[in-house]
Design an enzyme around this catalytic site. Structure first.
Site, PDB file in Angstrom:
ATOM      1  N   ARG A 159      -1.029 -15.319   4.684  1.00 41.07           N
ATOM      2  CA  ARG A 159      -1.126 -14.348   4.691  1.00 41.07           C
ATOM      3  C   ARG A 159      -1.422 -13.935   5.059  1.00 41.07           C
ATOM      4  O   ARG A 159      -2.940 -13.893   4.799  1.00 41.07           O
ATOM      5  CB  ARG A 159      -0.784 -13.969   3.176  1.00 41.07           C
ATOM      6  CG  ARG A 159      -0.759 -12.165   3.049  1.00 41.07           C
ATOM      7  CD  ARG A 159       0.176 -12.044   1.614  1.00 41.07           C
ATOM      8  NE  ARG A 159      -1.213 -12.328   0.927  1.00 41.07           N
ATOM      9  CZ  ARG A 159      -0.822 -11.491  -1.024  1.00 41.07           C
ATOM     10  NH1 ARG A 159       0.788 -11.042  -1.105  1.00 41.07           N
ATOM     11  NH2 ARG A 159      -1.691 -11.726  -1.812  1.00 41.07           N
ATOM     12  N   ARG A 187       1.224  -7.529 -16.030  1.00 42.11           N
ATOM     13  CA  ARG A 187       1.150  -9.280 -15.866  1.00 42.11           C
ATOM     14  C   ARG A 187       1.327 -10.032 -17.191  1.00 42.11           C
ATOM     15  O   ARG A 187       0.401 -11.360 -17.137  1.00 42.11           O
ATOM     16  CB  ARG A 187      -0.054  -9.391 -15.364  1.00 42.11           C
ATOM     17  CG  ARG A 187       0.110 -10.018 -14.165  1.00 42.11           C
ATOM     18  CD  ARG A 187      -0.870  -9.113 -13.713  1.00 42.11           C
ATOM     19  NE  ARG A 187      -1.679 -10.279 -11.482  1.00 42.11           N
ATOM     20  CZ  ARG A 187      -1.209 -10.103 -11.167  1.00 42.11           C
ATOM     21  NH1 ARG A 187      -0.912  -8.572 -10.603  1.00 42.11           N
ATOM     22  NH2 ARG A 187      -1.721 -11.123  -9.821  1.00 42.11           N
ATOM     23  N   ARG A 201      -4.392 -18.352  -9.320  1.00 36.21           N
ATOM     24  CA  ARG A 201      -3.264 -17.413  -9.415  1.00 36.21           C
ATOM     25  C   ARG A 201      -1.798 -18.021 -10.258  1.00 36.21           C
ATOM     26  O   ARG A 201      -1.502 -17.249 -10.445  1.00 36.21           O
ATOM     27  CB  ARG A 201      -3.567 -16.216  -8.706  1.00 36.21           C
ATOM     28  CG  ARG A 201      -4.758 -15.587  -7.865  1.00 36.21           C
ATOM     29  CD  ARG A 201      -4.602 -15.176  -6.374  1.00 36.21           C
ATOM     30  NE  ARG A 201      -4.209 -14.322  -6.427  1.00 36.21           N
ATOM     31  CZ  ARG A 201      -3.296 -13.789  -4.892  1.00 36.21           C
ATOM     32  NH1 ARG A 201      -3.990 -14.572  -4.504  1.00 36.21           N
ATOM     33  NH2 ARG A 201      -2.496 -13.067  -5.052  1.00 36.21           N
ATOM     34  N   LYS A 208       6.547  -9.589  -4.035  1.00 36.10           N
ATOM     35  CA  LYS A 208       6.862  -8.289  -4.337  1.00 36.10           C
ATOM     36  C   LYS A 208       6.207  -6.653  -3.059  1.00 36.10           C
ATOM     37  O   LYS A 208       6.207  -5.870  -3.335  1.00 36.10           O
ATOM     38  CB  LYS A 208       6.176  -8.642  -5.606  1.00 36.10           C
ATOM     39  CG  LYS A 208       6.647  -8.763  -6.929  1.00 36.10           C
ATOM     40  CD  LYS A 208       6.349  -8.473  -7.958  1.00 36.10           C
ATOM     41  CE  LYS A 208       4.586  -9.060  -7.676  1.00 36.10           C
ATOM     42  NZ  LYS A 208       4.331 -10.538  -7.248  1.00 36.10           N
ATOM     43  N   ARG A 260      -7.174 -12.222   2.969  1.00 38.21           N
ATOM     44  CA  ARG A 260      -7.831 -11.680   1.590  1.00 38.21           C
ATOM     45  C   ARG A 260      -8.317 -12.770   0.936  1.00 38.21           C
ATOM     46  O   ARG A 260      -7.966 -13.472   0.917  1.00 38.21           O
ATOM     47  CB  ARG A 260      -6.431 -11.108  -0.008  1.00 38.21           C
ATOM     48  CG  ARG A 260      -6.461  -9.895   0.509  1.00 38.21           C
ATOM     49  CD  ARG A 260      -5.046  -9.544  -0.231  1.00 38.21           C
ATOM     50  NE  ARG A 260      -5.114 -10.207  -1.277  1.00 38.21           N
ATOM     51  CZ  ARG A 260      -4.054  -9.658  -2.702  1.00 38.21           C
ATOM     52  NH1 ARG A 260      -2.744  -9.207  -2.096  1.00 38.21           N
ATOM     53  NH2 ARG A 260      -4.157 -10.447  -3.770  1.00 38.21           N
TER      54      ARG A 260
HETATM   55  P1  AMP Z   1      -1.973  -9.232  -6.378  1.00 37.69           P
HETATM   56  O1  AMP Z   1      -2.784  -8.167  -5.450  1.00 37.69           O
HETATM   57  O2  AMP Z   1      -1.235  -8.405  -7.907  1.00 37.69           O
HETATM   58  O3  AMP Z   1      -1.748 -10.481  -6.524  1.00 37.69           O
HETATM   59  O4  AMP Z   1      -3.549  -8.701  -7.925  1.00 37.69           O
HETATM   60  C1  AMP Z   1      -4.331  -8.743  -7.002  1.00 37.69           C
HETATM   61  C2  AMP Z   1      -5.833  -9.424  -8.777  1.00 37.69           C
HETATM   62  O5  AMP Z   1      -5.809  -8.159  -8.993  1.00 37.69           O
HETATM   63  C3  AMP Z   1      -5.034 -10.139  -9.431  1.00 37.69           C
HETATM   64  O6  AMP Z   1      -5.250 -11.260  -9.472  1.00 37.69           O
HETATM   65  C4  AMP Z   1      -5.784  -9.658 -10.746  1.00 37.69           C
HETATM   66  O7  AMP Z   1      -7.254  -9.865 -10.641  1.00 37.69           O
HETATM   67  C5  AMP Z   1      -6.138  -8.472 -10.907  1.00 37.69           C
HETATM   68  N1  AMP Z   1      -4.781  -7.502 -11.182  1.00 37.69           N
HETATM   69  C6  AMP Z   1      -3.840  -7.061 -10.516  1.00 37.69           C
HETATM   70  N2  AMP Z   1      -2.779  -6.490 -11.259  1.00 37.69           N
HETATM   71  C7  AMP Z   1      -3.251  -6.658 -12.699  1.00 37.69           C
HETATM   72  C8  AMP Z   1      -2.248  -6.740 -14.185  1.00 37.69           C
HETATM   73  N3  AMP Z   1      -1.545  -6.162 -14.677  1.00 37.69           N
HETATM   74  N4  AMP Z   1      -3.615  -6.861 -15.063  1.00 37.69           N
HETATM   75  C9  AMP Z   1      -4.238  -7.697 -15.069  1.00 37.69           C
HETATM   76  N5  AMP Z   1      -5.251  -7.932 -13.388  1.00 37.69           N
HETATM   77  C10 AMP Z   1      -4.510  -7.710 -12.674  1.00 37.69           C
END
Ligand code: AMP
Length: 217
Positions: free
Chosen positions: A127, A88, A171, A13, A160
């Protein structure tokens, strides 16, 4: 264009959103990036979000939703946006419909990047990111020219914390339990376009281009 990119962590994404944002001239809005930025700056929101990010679980809906509501009203997002990582779960998706209708806006399309579990594990644990400019790499599939250093700005690459194997597993389970139902939610609304996210980056970009053209018709 008001686009949502849907898919599991590691489905591409972020990579595709960056390309599309350049092509379409609309901002890439990643809720994960926004949270990481708040965390980095030590804002109250960042402090509140930290434990969820560290654990790989979802930040509470009210916090996330108000952050998105504010972000999509900023001047650069008035022409459109590419949302990556939001909504999400079903409750966020329902609330997002309210936000959009309050703002008299509507989603153009939801692009779902389908990728198998073992590919996701490989992609996420390998990554690496540039903490300075956000460029993305993979130790095996997209290594930097000089090991450990960003091609763009020369900074030391990092993993990360939530890309470590144990957090990746959390996740992916959170995705299955909370986010996967959104595939049907958006399919029922006639907004979903499914893309094979296993293909190379360029091929995925091309398929998305095709899907966007169809969603215009
Ligand atoms: P990502 O970079 O999209 O994988 O997001 C990293 C982390 O940010 C996730 O594991 C959540 O802890 C938080 N996060 C990102 N987007 C959301 C969302 N829409 N709702 C809740 N937590 C989020």
């Amino acid at each position: 264009m008001q686009i949502v990119l849907l898919g599991p962590p590691g489905s591409g994404k972020g990579t595709q959103a960056k390309i599309l944002a350049r092509q379409l001239g609309v901002p890439h809005i990643s809720t994960g990036d926004l949270f990481r930025q708040h965390l980095h700056e030590g804002t109250p929101l960042g402090v509140a979000a930290r434990r969820y990010l560290d654990a790989g679980t979802l930040v509470p809906d009210d916090v996330t939703e108000s952050m998105v509501r504010a972000r999509i009203q900023e001047p650069d997002a008035r022409v459109g946006f590419i949302l990556d990582g939001f909504p999400r779960n079903l409750s966020q998706a329902q609330h997002f419909e309210t936000i959009l209708s309050d703002l008299e806006r509507a989603l153009s399309v939801v692009i779902y990047l389908a990728v198998q579990r073992h590919t996701l594990m490989m992609r996420l644990t390998g990554r690496r990111v540039c903490p300075q400019c956000g460029a993305l790499y993979h130790v095996q599939f997209n290594p930097p020219l000089t090991q450990g250093l960003c091609n763009v700005c020369g900074a030391q690459l990092a993993q990360r914390p939530d890309d470590r194997e144990d957090t990746v597993a959390t996740r992916l389970s959170v995705y299955d339990a909370e986010t996967k139902p959104l595939i049907d939610f958006y399919r029922q609304r006639g907004l979903l376009q499914e893309i094979d996210g296993e293909l190379p980056v360029d091929a995925v970009t091309q398929s998305i281009g095709g899907a966007l053209a169809m969603s215009h018709d």
